[in-house]
Design a protein around this motif. Structure first.
Motif, mmCIF file in Angstrom:
data_model
loop_
_atom_site.group_PDB
_atom_site.id
_atom_site.type_symbol
_atom_site.label_atom_id
_atom_site.label_comp_id
_atom_site.label_asym_id
_atom_site.label_seq_id
_atom_site.Cartn_x
_atom_site.Cartn_y
_atom_site.Cartn_z
ATOM 1 N N UNK A 41 -19.180 -16.272 -1.824
ATOM 2 C CA UNK A 41 -19.768 -15.372 -2.818
ATOM 3 C C UNK A 41 -18.731 -14.296 -3.133
ATOM 4 N N UNK A 42 -18.269 -14.282 -4.407
ATOM 5 C CA UNK A 42 -17.214 -13.310 -4.728
ATOM 6 C C UNK A 42 -17.370 -12.834 -6.169
ATOM 7 N N UNK A 43 -16.961 -11.578 -6.438
ATOM 8 C CA UNK A 43 -16.982 -11.063 -7.815
ATOM 9 C C UNK A 43 -15.697 -11.450 -8.533
ATOM 10 N N UNK A 44 -15.832 -11.762 -9.787
ATOM 11 C CA UNK A 44 -14.679 -12.109 -10.610
ATOM 12 C C UNK A 44 -14.650 -11.216 -11.840
ATOM 13 N N UNK A 45 -13.470 -10.671 -12.152
ATOM 14 C CA UNK A 45 -13.280 -9.913 -13.385
ATOM 15 C C UNK A 45 -12.607 -10.833 -14.383
ATOM 16 N N UNK A 46 -13.324 -11.120 -15.458
ATOM 17 C CA UNK A 46 -12.880 -12.105 -16.444
ATOM 18 C C UNK A 46 -12.416 -11.364 -17.681
ATOM 19 N N UNK A 47 -11.151 -11.628 -18.088
ATOM 20 C CA UNK A 47 -10.624 -10.933 -19.252
ATOM 21 C C UNK A 47 -10.001 -11.837 -20.290
ATOM 22 N N UNK A 48 -9.619 -13.074 -19.919
ATOM 23 C CA UNK A 48 -9.013 -13.981 -20.885
ATOM 24 C C UNK A 48 -10.087 -14.577 -21.796
ATOM 25 N N UNK A 49 -9.717 -14.802 -23.026
ATOM 26 C CA UNK A 49 -10.685 -15.201 -24.057
ATOM 27 C C UNK A 49 -11.379 -16.516 -23.708
ATOM 28 N N UNK A 50 -10.618 -17.516 -23.290
ATOM 29 C CA UNK A 50 -11.205 -18.817 -22.955
ATOM 30 C C UNK A 50 -12.147 -18.699 -21.768
ATOM 31 N N UNK A 51 -11.755 -17.888 -20.772
ATOM 32 C CA UNK A 51 -12.601 -17.722 -19.589
ATOM 33 C C UNK A 51 -13.901 -17.029 -19.940
ATOM 34 N N UNK A 52 -13.839 -16.018 -20.841
ATOM 35 C CA UNK A 52 -15.072 -15.315 -21.263
ATOM 36 C C UNK A 52 -16.023 -16.290 -21.962
ATOM 37 N N UNK A 53 -15.467 -17.146 -22.834
ATOM 38 C CA UNK A 53 -16.306 -18.108 -23.546
ATOM 39 C C UNK A 53 -16.892 -19.130 -22.582
ATOM 40 N N UNK A 54 -16.122 -19.502 -21.527
ATOM 41 C CA UNK A 54 -16.656 -20.444 -20.539
ATOM 42 C C UNK A 54 -17.814 -19.821 -19.777
ATOM 43 N N UNK A 55 -17.699 -18.522 -19.410
ATOM 44 C CA UNK A 55 -18.792 -17.825 -18.714
ATOM 45 C C UNK A 55 -20.024 -17.744 -19.624
ATOM 46 N N UNK A 99 -17.337 -2.184 -20.856
ATOM 47 C CA UNK A 99 -17.057 -1.576 -22.174
ATOM 48 C C UNK A 99 -15.750 -2.050 -22.795
ATOM 49 N N UNK A 100 -14.772 -2.439 -21.981
ATOM 50 C CA UNK A 100 -13.482 -2.870 -22.547
ATOM 51 C C UNK A 100 -13.474 -4.332 -22.973
ATOM 52 N N UNK A 101 -14.643 -4.994 -22.954
ATOM 53 C CA UNK A 101 -14.733 -6.382 -23.410
ATOM 54 C C UNK A 101 -14.644 -7.393 -22.295
ATOM 55 N N UNK A 102 -14.260 -6.962 -21.103
ATOM 56 C CA UNK A 102 -14.184 -7.901 -19.982
ATOM 57 C C UNK A 102 -15.578 -8.159 -19.414
ATOM 58 N N UNK A 103 -15.668 -9.153 -18.535
ATOM 59 C CA UNK A 103 -16.941 -9.533 -17.909
ATOM 60 C C UNK A 103 -16.765 -9.481 -16.406
ATOM 61 N N UNK A 104 -17.723 -8.908 -15.721
ATOM 62 C CA UNK A 104 -17.755 -8.931 -14.268
ATOM 63 C C UNK A 104 -18.858 -9.893 -13.860
ATOM 64 N N UNK A 105 -18.496 -10.953 -13.145
ATOM 65 C CA UNK A 105 -19.453 -11.999 -12.774
ATOM 66 C C UNK A 105 -19.467 -12.183 -11.263
ATOM 67 N N UNK A 106 -20.632 -12.304 -10.697
ATOM 68 C CA UNK A 106 -20.823 -12.597 -9.272
ATOM 69 C C UNK A 106 -21.088 -14.087 -9.140
ATOM 70 N N UNK A 107 -20.166 -14.808 -8.495
ATOM 71 C CA UNK A 107 -20.209 -16.271 -8.466
ATOM 72 C C UNK A 107 -20.310 -16.727 -7.008
ATOM 73 N N UNK A 108 -21.164 -17.765 -6.793
ATOM 74 C CA UNK A 108 -21.296 -18.370 -5.465
ATOM 75 C C UNK A 108 -20.897 -19.832 -5.543
#
Length: 790
Positions: A41-55, A99-108
């Protein structure tokens, strides 16, 4: 953590999950610098465009996403080949848009899978995956349980050393019974490289995976143990230094209370006593005590303390107020000078004048005297004789080849290994502030990018300034006004004019034939006997032999060559005595050839009789005066002039001036008008390998030209020197004394000199004037009357 919460978390970890519900086609997100394990179980900070669309795609449907590690974390836009095929299917538990457009996701992590095919690549990666099932052992035998226990114990040790594992994980370790779950839990909390973690992820055999985790864990435990030991040693060293400092300060306080002193206090007190004893100027004393206070406040082992200590050593060793008492007995000083040097009357006279003025006015500042003369005339030894006569310390510094200004004025203390200049070092060695300080070879100073040492000497050699001489290292004024500076040079032309203006130049031209004989008898020969282990009665050199050595085996202004010849004779006789031969060994003019070989120089002129077109001139060189032949040959031609003999431009101009004078006065001189148009003229100066220059051969060239055109012989016993003008005037020249000595060595009887050089005859010794006839002329006509035979 409560017991119920731990049990729930263990149940989640042990639960395999319903993997049949996971779809085969999933959005894929490449992750950098991390490999996601099952149940992690870990938090991920997602900032790349393709990764954001995948999330966003996985959140919209069933929250499942495939996580694969990048092979190179530096790649910003990874392609298909930039990610590993084996990864982990994860479920997004929570997602927050920043707010800066990135996504913080908690993934298991849910399950391991392998990519079969990329079904979408443009907006984001979508892959078709195959779920990988771990091969668990059917039962846990004693070997597996021992391995699991070893992994758990090592993990707890690592947790105790560095805290690499989370606190809750330590409680979970003892309840996990699955080898695969244990391997994944430990591996996910170790700081593994991406390559090592990926290798673990791809292993489906749980026992094999647990074995590799055990190896990696043991290595990490060893590293952490060494690291912890290093940190402990560093802390202990710091604590020890602090403890030593406090103890040292307490010891100082105890010593002060008891009236005793430690080494540092003793050193400070020693410096303080020496500074007071130096009796330096008040301004210098304030600065010195300031540096001493700095030293007292420093740690004795620091590098800065060493620099300050060396600086203070230099200050207290300088002779600020220490001086010797001058011996100002003029008669005794004259006797000492005569004992050490024969001749050099003008130099001795000037030294005795200095001592006389010093006796009448002790406060008169020191004079700067410069002895200029050829090598071997005794300039350096004369300085030693002065120090002996005055009973002063003597110090000599050779300036030949020095190019660095810091050699004179020292280096600043900012440089490592800095030291004072040569002047202060000399005074420090002498231990007095009024020695005779000899600066040898002042004419051979150089200059380059490191500075001009001759300019650094200006302050030291100026009596109006050197009472506050500033050395870069000392950085405080030092009084040099009591120092007697004596400089030596072979020629004065290369000495900078500003430096030459600060000194009184005394020319030492060289020795006459008789003076050399006396020097050899009274000084050189006794010294060579002592150096070669001989006694006076074992060898005898007759007066004729000594005269022959001086005239036939040496031709120099000084006496170094003469000293070498006497040394050669003594060596050969020493060999005979060492071989067992006895008796007295006489050296006469007849057997001199056996010791020194055939004569090297002929005392008479090379020309045995007077000739047409051959005149004798006189030249000045660095090693004394010499005679110079001017040869002229005439042959049929078109009136061209040829000059040879490696002569310089000035001497060539003198040849052209002599020719112009002869042409302009051809009728009066009795020369045919057509002679210059039908005759080529060749002027040659022998010894063609030696460069020659200067205007003083003009009168000799004019005489040789007139002799050649009128067919009148030039008297071979007459030599001449002087520059000529186009109108026939004979102009003055320099170095007359050296040229006169050179003429005497060459066997010349009569010398023609310019009228304006008549005043220079005063400096020529009587012994020379008694053997040479000097005739002063104003123009070329007067010289021709004397030089040309009837």
């Amino acid at each position: 953590m409560a017991e119920a919460d731990i049990d729930d978390l263990i149940e989640i970890i042990e639960k395999e999950g319903n993997i049949e519900d996971i779809p085969k086609d999933l959005p894929m997100m490449p992750v950098r610098d991390v490999v996601v394990f099952t149940d992690m179980l870990l938090p991920l900070f997602v900032g790349r465009e393709k990764s954001i669309k995948a999330i966003e795609e996985c959140i919209e449907f069933d929250r499942y996403i495939f996580l694969a590690a990048q092979k190179d974390s530096e790649v910003e836009n990874p392609k298909v080949n930039d990610v590993y095929d084996v990864g982990t299917i994860g479920r997004v538990q929570k997602m927050i848009k920043l707010p800066d457009g990135r996504i913080k996701a908690l993934v298991q992590g849910i399950a391991k899978a392998r990519v079969n095919q990329f079904t979408k690549k443009r907006k984001f990666f979508k892959v078709n995956v195959e779920i990988l099932i771990d091969a668990e052992p059917e039962e846990l035998d004693i070997k597996i349980e021992a391995l699991m226990r070893n992994v758990k114990e090592n993990s707890e040790k690592l947790l105790a050393l560095k805290g690499e594992l989370a606190g809750d994980v330590g409680d979970l370790l003892s309840h996990i019974e699955s080898p695969g779950k244990l391997a994944d839990l430990v591996a996910s909390n170790l700081n593994l490289k991406v390559e090592d973690a990926q290798d673990l992820l791809e292993i489906t055999d749980t026992l094999e995976r647990l074995n590799k985790v055990n190896d990696l864990l043991a290595r990490e435990l060893d590293l952490s143990t060494v690291q912890a030991k290093i940190q402990t040693n560093v802390k202990d060293e710091i604590s020890r230094n602090q403890r030593d400092y406090y103890l040292r300060e307490q010891v100082k306080a105890i010593h002060r209370e008891l009236g005793e002193s430690d080494d540092k206090l003793a050193e400070i007190e020693d410096f303080r006593r020496k500074i007071k004893k130096c009796r330096m100027p008040e301004k210098c004393k304030i600065e010195t005590f300031k540096q001493l206070k700095r030293l007292d406040q420093m740690h004795s082992d620091s590098s800065e303390a060493s620099v300050v200590r060396t600086y203070l050593d230099c200050i207290v060793e300088l002779p600020w107020s220490r001086s010797t008492n001058d011996s100002l007995d003029i008669k005794k000083a004259c006797k000492v000078l005569d004992q050490n040097h024969f001749g050099l009357e003008k130099a001795k006279e000037r030294i005795l004048e200095y001592l006389s003025v010093r006796k009448l006015n002790p406060k008169k500042r020191g004079q700067i005297i410069c002895f200029v003369g050829p090598p071997g005339v005794g300039k350096t030894s004369l300085g030693q004789a002065i120090a002996k006569a005055m009973k002063r310390k003597f110090h000599r510094v050779s300036l030949g080849g020095i190019r660095d200004e810091a050699e004179i004025r020292g280096h600043r203390r900012t440089y490592i290994g800095s030291m004072p200049g040569r002047i202060l070092q000399g005074l420090r060695q002498c231990g007095t502030n009024n020695p005779v300080f000899m600066l040898d070879e002042i004419d051979k100073l150089g200059n380059d990018f490191r500075g001009d040492p001759s300019s650094a000497l200006l302050e030291a050699l100026d009596p109006e300034q050197n009472f506050e001489f500033s050395d870069h290292y000392l950085n405080m004024p030092f009084d040099l006004s009591n120092v007697m500076f004596i400089l030596t040079a072979n020629i004065a032309d290369t000495i900078p004019s500003a430096l030459l203006d600060r000194m009184e130049v005394i020319h030492i031209p060289g020795y006459t034939h008789q003076e050399k004989i006396e020097i050899a008898k009274t000084h050189l020969f006794p010294r060579k006997l002592k150096e070669n282990g001989l006694i006076r009665r074992s060898i005898h050199i007759s007066p004729n032999a000594m005269a022959s050595i001086v005239s036939e085996y040496t031709l120099e202004a000084g006496v170094r060559g003469l000293e070498r010849r006497l040394d050669a004779i003594c060596r050969k006789i020493a060999r005979k005595i060492a071989e067992g031969k006895k008796g007295r060994f006489p050296v006469t003019k007849q057997n001199l050839v056996r010791y020194l070989g055939p004569p090297r120089f002929m005392p008479e002129l090379d020309q045995e009789e007077s000739q047409v077109g051959l005149a004798t001139g006189l030249a000045w060189t660095e090693v004394g005066g010499e005679h110079l032949y001017i040869e002229i040959s005439l042959f049929q031609g078109k009136g061209e002039l040829m000059v040879t003999g490696q002569i310089g431009e000035v001497m060539q101009e003198s040849a052209r001036a002599a020719l112009t004078y002869t042409k302009a006065n051809q009728e009066r001189l009795g020369i045919d008008k057509k002679a210059f148009d039908e005759t080529d003229i060749h002027i040659h100066v022998p010894a063609g390998a030696i460069p020659k220059d200067g205007p003083s051969a003009g009168i000799a060239m004019a005489t040789a030209l007139v002799s050649a055109f009128t067919n009148r012989k030039v008297n071979n016993k007459v030599a001449m020197t002087g520059e000529i003008s186009l109108r026939g005037r004979v102009l003055p020249i320099g170095g007359l004394k050296e040229k006169a000595l050179g003429a005497l060595r060459a066997g010349i009887k009569h010398v023609i000199i310019p009228e304006k050089n008549k005043k220079d005859l005063y400096d020529i010794p009587r012994t020379v004037k008694s053997k040479l006839k000097f005739t002063c002329v104003r123009d070329v006509d007067e010289a021709l009357e004397i030089a040309l035979e009837k």
